[in-house]
Design an enzyme around this catalytic site. Structure first.
Site, PDB file in Angstrom:
ATOM      1  N   LYS A   1     -19.132  -9.695   2.508  1.00  0.00           N
ATOM      2  CA  LYS A   1     -18.716 -10.432   3.525  1.00  0.00           C
ATOM      3  C   LYS A   1     -18.858  -9.546   4.923  1.00  0.00           C
ATOM      4  CE  LYS A   1     -14.906 -12.096   6.469  1.00  0.00           C
ATOM      5  NZ  LYS A   1     -13.638 -12.391   6.744  1.00  0.00           N
TER       6      LYS A   1
ATOM      7  N   LYS B   1     -16.932  -5.365  10.078  1.00  0.00           N
ATOM      8  CA  LYS B   1     -16.935  -4.253  10.671  1.00  0.00           C
ATOM      9  C   LYS B   1     -16.497  -3.146   9.824  1.00  0.00           C
ATOM     10  CE  LYS B   1     -14.041  -3.862  14.149  1.00  0.00           C
ATOM     11  NZ  LYS B   1     -13.106  -4.703  14.672  1.00  0.00           N
TER      12      LYS B   1
ATOM     13  N   LYS C   1       0.842  -1.047   0.090  1.00  0.00           N
ATOM     14  CA  LYS C   1      -0.020  -0.078   0.022  1.00  0.00           C
ATOM     15  C   LYS C   1       0.886   1.236  -0.113  1.00  0.00           C
ATOM     16  CE  LYS C   1      -3.469   2.038   3.047  1.00  0.00           C
ATOM     17  NZ  LYS C   1      -4.017   1.639   4.409  1.00  0.00           N
TER      18      LYS C   1
END
Ligand code: TRP
Length: 429
Positions: free
Chosen positions: A204, A207, A120
């Site tokens: 999916k 949170k 990233k």
């Protein structure tokens, strides 16, 4: 003939409020599994792991409380299993260090979670170490310590954790290679029949997607959340497809075969989405409602939870403490007064501390713990029977000096640390 006991171990990181996905994917299967005969089950709250991704103390505390309450409300029996909080077991960070010292940095470089952050950073054209703590880098070592400390055979986890298990095996074999066969090599157990629950938006349930159905929120909230599951625009009376229907998949995770078949039929016959949602709500509620009361009782009585977890930690440490004593000895963290093994092989048998049990003129039964040279380390109180004295000795051997309280005390001039070291030496002997 008894089949050998199989040890299962798994942990849940304490950073969030448990949702339906956690329940179906982790809580419910572990509770069911814990009832299998011939198994030992170690289930714990991974709060050291929580520190890696969460710097909000109140959130970690609350999450630990909620996940513990959730496990118990779902039927986990702390008498049947080892149920504890990671941070109550100081042997875990100590073993983490031992494993750290036999783990190649290159192995850790390959860990997915760490690599994902590095990738990233590369994509964002920033320094590769940006937002990488040493904690994130060391995550697999901490997890390996959790597992091998109890010599777990099987570790039920999600797919995303399989690499961590491979690393745990690597670390355990490196240690074994250097210091002797101390560790069982653990295996991941990815149960394909355990559902991965879709969330409100069909992705999916997680949170991080903000698409979860809370597990023990108010009943009305669960109803609302279920009614907000995304469906297509087919009208009542129009046949509906079960493939790709999040609603159907969630239903399936709670229903038995006959119930699932009935809903499949209702889909084909054009059940209205509102009716299907009501059906789903009722089906989930039927399973969850009986647990809700226990959950609330526990969450509102943190002292009770604290006692349960401390009891679990004592039970787990009865294994961990003497085992770590042997590992310390194996790596060379030893009592200096004990002979190094290489030069004292022949004497090894006699050069160990020992317990002596005896009876006094007062008719009571005593024991003492003496060092290799016979010097007194620990003196017991008087017991009614030799069995009582024997049990106290067994507990000391198992659990270390913590078990001495009320039963025995260090001799004059002897420190608790000396006694503890001698106990470890005896355990390692
Ligand atoms: N890393 C696991 C997860 O995020 C949690 C965990 C910590 C764990 N230690 C463990 C799971 C040991 C199994 C065994 O899901």
């Amino acid at each position: 003939m008894n089949a050998p006991v199989v040890r299962y171990l798994t942990g849940i990181t304490t950073t969030g409020t448990p949702h339906l996905g956690n329940y179906v994917g982790a809580i419910r299967p572990t509770v069911q599994a814990s009832r299998r005969p011939g198994t030992q089950n170690f289930y714990f709250l991974a709060d050291y792991h929580a520190l890696i991704k969460c710097d909000e103390p109140a959130r970690i505390q609350r999450s630990t409380l909620e996940i513990a309450a959730c496990w118990l409300a779902a039927g986990l029996d702390p008498e049947q299993v080892y149920f504890y909080r990671q941070s109550d077991i100081p042997e875990i960070p100590e073993l983490t260090w031992f494993l750290t010292c036999v783990t190649g940095k290159g192995l850790l470089n390959r860990a997915h979670a760490y690599k994902a952050q590095v990738d990233k950073n590369a994509a964002a054209n920033v320094d590769p170490d940006t937002d990488v703590t040493a904690g994130l880098f060391m995550y697999p070592v901490l997890m390996a310590a959790d597992i091998v400390l109890f010599n777990a055979h099987k570790v039920p986890v999600g797919r995303d954790q399989v690499q961590h298990l491979e690393m745990a095996r690597d670390m355990a074999s490196s240690f074994n290679h250097l210091y002797g066969e101390h560790f069982t090599l653990p295996e991941a157990q990815v149960d394909e029949t355990v559902a991965t629950l879709p969330g409100l938006d069909g992705r999916k349930m997680s949170k991080s997607y903000d698409n979860v159905i809370a597990l023990f929120g108010p009943r009305e909230q669960m109803r609302k959340q279920i009614f907000s599951i995304v469906t297509d625009s087919r009208a009542p009376g129009e046949p509906k497809a079960v493939e790709g229907s999040a609603l159907f998949q969630v239903y399936q995770a709670f229903a038995d075969e006959a119930e699932t078949a009935a809903l499949r039929k209702a889909y084909a016959e054009g059940i209205a989405w509102a009716d299907a949602k009501q059906l789903l709500f009722e089906r989930i509620d039927r399973e969850i409602a009986p647990m809700r009361q226990r959950y609330e009782e526990l969450v509102n009585d943190p002292a009770q939870l604290e006692r349960i977890l401390k009891g679990g930690a004592d039970k787990a440490r009865a294994i961990a403490t003497p085992f770590l004593g042997r590992l310390r000895h194996a790596v060379g963290l030893r009592n200096l007064a004990a002979q190094p093994q290489s030069t004292a092989k022949a004497k090894a048998k006699t050069a160990l501390p020992s317990f002596k049990q005896y009876r006094e003129a007062d008719g009571r039964h005593y024991f003492k713990f003496v060092d290799a040279g016979g010097a007194l380390l620990l003196q017991s109180v008087g017991f009614d029977s030799p069995q009582d004295a024997g049990r106290a000795v067994a507990r000391l051997k198992q659990e270390g000096l913590a078990a001495a309280s009320g039963a025995a005390a260090p001799a004059k001039g002897v420190s608790p640390a000396q006694v503890q070291a001698a106990l470890a030496q005896l355990a390692a002997g």
